[in-house]
Design a protein around this motif. Structure first.
Motif, PDB file in Angstrom:
ATOM      1  N   UNK A 165       0.827  -1.213   0.000  1.00  0.00           N
ATOM      2  CA  UNK A 165       0.000   0.000   0.000  1.00  0.00           C
ATOM      3  C   UNK A 165       0.860   1.261   0.000  1.00  0.00           C
ATOM      4  N   UNK A 166       2.085   1.154   0.486  1.00  0.00           N
ATOM      5  CA  UNK A 166       3.008   2.286   0.501  1.00  0.00           C
ATOM      6  C   UNK A 166       3.983   2.254  -0.673  1.00  0.00           C
ATOM      7  N   UNK A 167       3.679   1.441  -1.678  1.00  0.00           N
ATOM      8  CA  UNK A 167       4.492   1.388  -2.881  1.00  0.00           C
ATOM      9  C   UNK A 167       5.791   0.626  -2.723  1.00  0.00           C
ATOM     10  N   UNK A 168       5.901  -0.166  -1.698  1.00  0.00           N
ATOM     11  CA  UNK A 168       7.110  -0.944  -1.451  1.00  0.00           C
ATOM     12  C   UNK A 168       6.814  -2.427  -1.615  1.00  0.00           C
ATOM     13  N   UNK A 169       7.872  -3.205  -1.749  1.00  0.00           N
ATOM     14  CA  UNK A 169       7.712  -4.647  -1.860  1.00  0.00           C
ATOM     15  C   UNK A 169       8.402  -5.318  -0.678  1.00  0.00           C
ATOM     16  N   UNK A 170       7.658  -6.203  -0.035  1.00  0.00           N
ATOM     17  CA  UNK A 170       8.215  -7.023   1.041  1.00  0.00           C
ATOM     18  C   UNK A 170       7.841  -8.462   0.727  1.00  0.00           C
ATOM     19  N   UNK A 171       8.809  -9.273   0.312  1.00  0.00           N
ATOM     20  CA  UNK A 171       8.500 -10.675   0.029  1.00  0.00           C
ATOM     21  C   UNK A 171       7.954 -11.379   1.267  1.00  0.00           C
ATOM     22  N   UNK A 172       7.021 -12.290   1.055  1.00  0.00           N
ATOM     23  CA  UNK A 172       6.386 -12.990   2.166  1.00  0.00           C
ATOM     24  C   UNK A 172       7.413 -13.697   3.048  1.00  0.00           C
ATOM     25  N   UNK A 173       8.380 -14.365   2.442  1.00  0.00           N
ATOM     26  CA  UNK A 173       9.401 -15.083   3.216  1.00  0.00           C
ATOM     27  C   UNK A 173      10.174 -14.164   4.142  1.00  0.00           C
ATOM     28  N   UNK A 174      10.457 -12.950   3.665  1.00  0.00           N
ATOM     29  CA  UNK A 174      11.152 -11.978   4.512  1.00  0.00           C
ATOM     30  C   UNK A 174      10.252 -11.523   5.656  1.00  0.00           C
ATOM     31  N   UNK A 175       9.001 -11.238   5.341  1.00  0.00           N
ATOM     32  CA  UNK A 175       8.062 -10.811   6.381  1.00  0.00           C
ATOM     33  C   UNK A 175       7.903 -11.901   7.434  1.00  0.00           C
ATOM     34  N   UNK A 176       7.772 -13.136   6.986  1.00  0.00           N
ATOM     35  CA  UNK A 176       7.608 -14.258   7.914  1.00  0.00           C
ATOM     36  C   UNK A 176       8.865 -14.437   8.767  1.00  0.00           C
ATOM     37  N   UNK A 177      10.016 -14.347   8.149  1.00  0.00           N
ATOM     38  CA  UNK A 177      11.277 -14.562   8.853  1.00  0.00           C
ATOM     39  C   UNK A 177      11.629 -13.454   9.830  1.00  0.00           C
ATOM     40  N   UNK A 178      11.238 -12.235   9.499  1.00  0.00           N
ATOM     41  CA  UNK A 178      11.593 -11.085  10.341  1.00  0.00           C
ATOM     42  C   UNK A 178      10.390 -10.524  11.093  1.00  0.00           C
ATOM     43  N   UNK A 179       9.380 -11.377  11.325  1.00  0.00           N
ATOM     44  CA  UNK A 179       8.137 -10.894  11.927  1.00  0.00           C
ATOM     45  C   UNK A 179       8.382 -10.235  13.278  1.00  0.00           C
ATOM     46  N   UNK A 180       9.259 -10.785  14.088  1.00  0.00           N
ATOM     47  CA  UNK A 180       9.495 -10.208  15.415  1.00  0.00           C
ATOM     48  C   UNK A 180      10.160  -8.837  15.315  1.00  0.00           C
ATOM     49  N   UNK A 181      11.072  -8.670  14.371  1.00  0.00           N
ATOM     50  CA  UNK A 181      11.698  -7.362  14.160  1.00  0.00           C
ATOM     51  C   UNK A 181      10.659  -6.344  13.688  1.00  0.00           C
ATOM     52  N   UNK A 182       9.801  -6.759  12.777  1.00  0.00           N
ATOM     53  CA  UNK A 182       8.759  -5.862  12.277  1.00  0.00           C
ATOM     54  C   UNK A 182       7.792  -5.468  13.391  1.00  0.00           C
ATOM     55  N   UNK A 183       7.398  -6.435  14.192  1.00  0.00           N
ATOM     56  CA  UNK A 183       6.479  -6.154  15.297  1.00  0.00           C
ATOM     57  C   UNK A 183       7.116  -5.207  16.311  1.00  0.00           C
ATOM     58  N   UNK A 184       8.380  -5.447  16.616  1.00  0.00           N
ATOM     59  CA  UNK A 184       9.073  -4.603  17.577  1.00  0.00           C
ATOM     60  C   UNK A 184       9.218  -3.182  17.040  1.00  0.00           C
ATOM     61  N   UNK A 185       9.510  -3.076  15.755  1.00  0.00           N
ATOM     62  CA  UNK A 185       9.663  -1.772  15.125  1.00  0.00           C
ATOM     63  C   UNK A 185       8.356  -0.971  15.217  1.00  0.00           C
ATOM     64  N   UNK A 186       7.238  -1.648  15.044  1.00  0.00           N
ATOM     65  CA  UNK A 186       5.939  -0.986  15.091  1.00  0.00           C
ATOM     66  C   UNK A 186       5.327  -0.990  16.495  1.00  0.00           C
ATOM     67  N   UNK A 187       6.092  -1.500  17.461  1.00  0.00           N
ATOM     68  CA  UNK A 187       5.624  -1.608  18.843  1.00  0.00           C
ATOM     69  C   UNK A 187       4.303  -2.386  18.935  1.00  0.00           C
ATOM     70  N   UNK A 188       4.239  -3.499  18.207  1.00  0.00           N
ATOM     71  CA  UNK A 188       3.046  -4.351  18.185  1.00  0.00           C
ATOM     72  C   UNK A 188       3.278  -5.730  18.797  1.00  0.00           C
ATOM     73  N   UNK A 189       4.414  -5.920  19.444  1.00  0.00           N
ATOM     74  CA  UNK A 189       4.714  -7.227  20.022  1.00  0.00           C
ATOM     75  C   UNK A 189       3.638  -7.648  21.018  1.00  0.00           C
ATOM     76  N   UNK A 190       3.191  -6.720  21.845  1.00  0.00           N
ATOM     77  CA  UNK A 190       2.140  -7.030  22.819  1.00  0.00           C
ATOM     78  C   UNK A 190       0.847  -7.450  22.144  1.00  0.00           C
ATOM     79  N   UNK A 191       0.495  -6.787  21.056  1.00  0.00           N
ATOM     80  CA  UNK A 191      -0.721  -7.126  20.300  1.00  0.00           C
ATOM     81  C   UNK A 191      -0.589  -8.517  19.672  1.00  0.00           C
ATOM     82  N   UNK A 192       0.597  -8.818  19.165  1.00  0.00           N
ATOM     83  CA  UNK A 192       0.861 -10.136  18.580  1.00  0.00           C
ATOM     84  C   UNK A 192       0.678 -11.231  19.625  1.00  0.00           C
ATOM     85  N   UNK A 193       1.266 -11.024  20.802  1.00  0.00           N
ATOM     86  CA  UNK A 193       1.166 -12.025  21.868  1.00  0.00           C
ATOM     87  C   UNK A 193      -0.278 -12.176  22.325  1.00  0.00           C
TER      88      UNK A 193
END
Length: 150
Positions: free
Chosen positions: A94-122
């Protein structure tokens, strides 16, 4: 007419439980894409896992329930993670960028931490586990055991 118990086939039962677990996992991902954490997804997971074991394995005994519980502990973890990874891929797109699914899956914890969503994930993951446990409990505690006629 004599009523006999079905014989158990552990290998086929495990296969049936895995197939059922995948169906249940798909429901978790589907509901997450609809923006919901649903009790129904936990019930679907429990029902499909246990019914899969019973259909292919022959009967749902204590050993079968143990196998199903293990599968029901693994599937929500991966299904919830898949749901979050898909959401991140869509957000990047939606922001005009590409994030391959494998990268998103592999780095999910980094992404969640970056967005401060770790608590929501848990919290989401605990809800899914809770709903699966509730679904499993209601299925296991059904009155009257079925016996098949042969």
């Amino acid at each position: 007419m004599e009523i006999q118990e079905k014989k158990e086939n552990l290998a086929l039962g495990i296969l049936g439980a895995v197939i059922g677990g995948l169906i249940g996992g798909a429901s978790i991902v589907l509901f997450s894409q609809l923006g919901m954490i649903s009790a129904l997804s936990g019930v679907i997971l429990a029902f499909c896992t246990m019914k899969g074991y019973e259909l292919l394995g022959g009967k749902l005994d204590k050993k079968a329930i143990a196998v199903c519980v293990i599968i029901m502990l693994v599937v929500p973890y991966f299904a919830d993670r898949v749901g979050w990874a898909i959401a991140y891929c869509q957000a990047f797109e939606e922001n005009g960028l590409t994030l391959p699914f494998g990268d998103a899956f592999g780095y999910i914890y980094d992404l969640l931490e970056m967005d401060e969503l770790t608590g929501e994930y848990i919290k989401n993951l605990l809800f899914v586990y809770g709903f699966a446990a509730l679904g499993a409990f209601t299925i296991v505690k059904q009155p009257g055991k079925k016996k098949t006629e042969e």
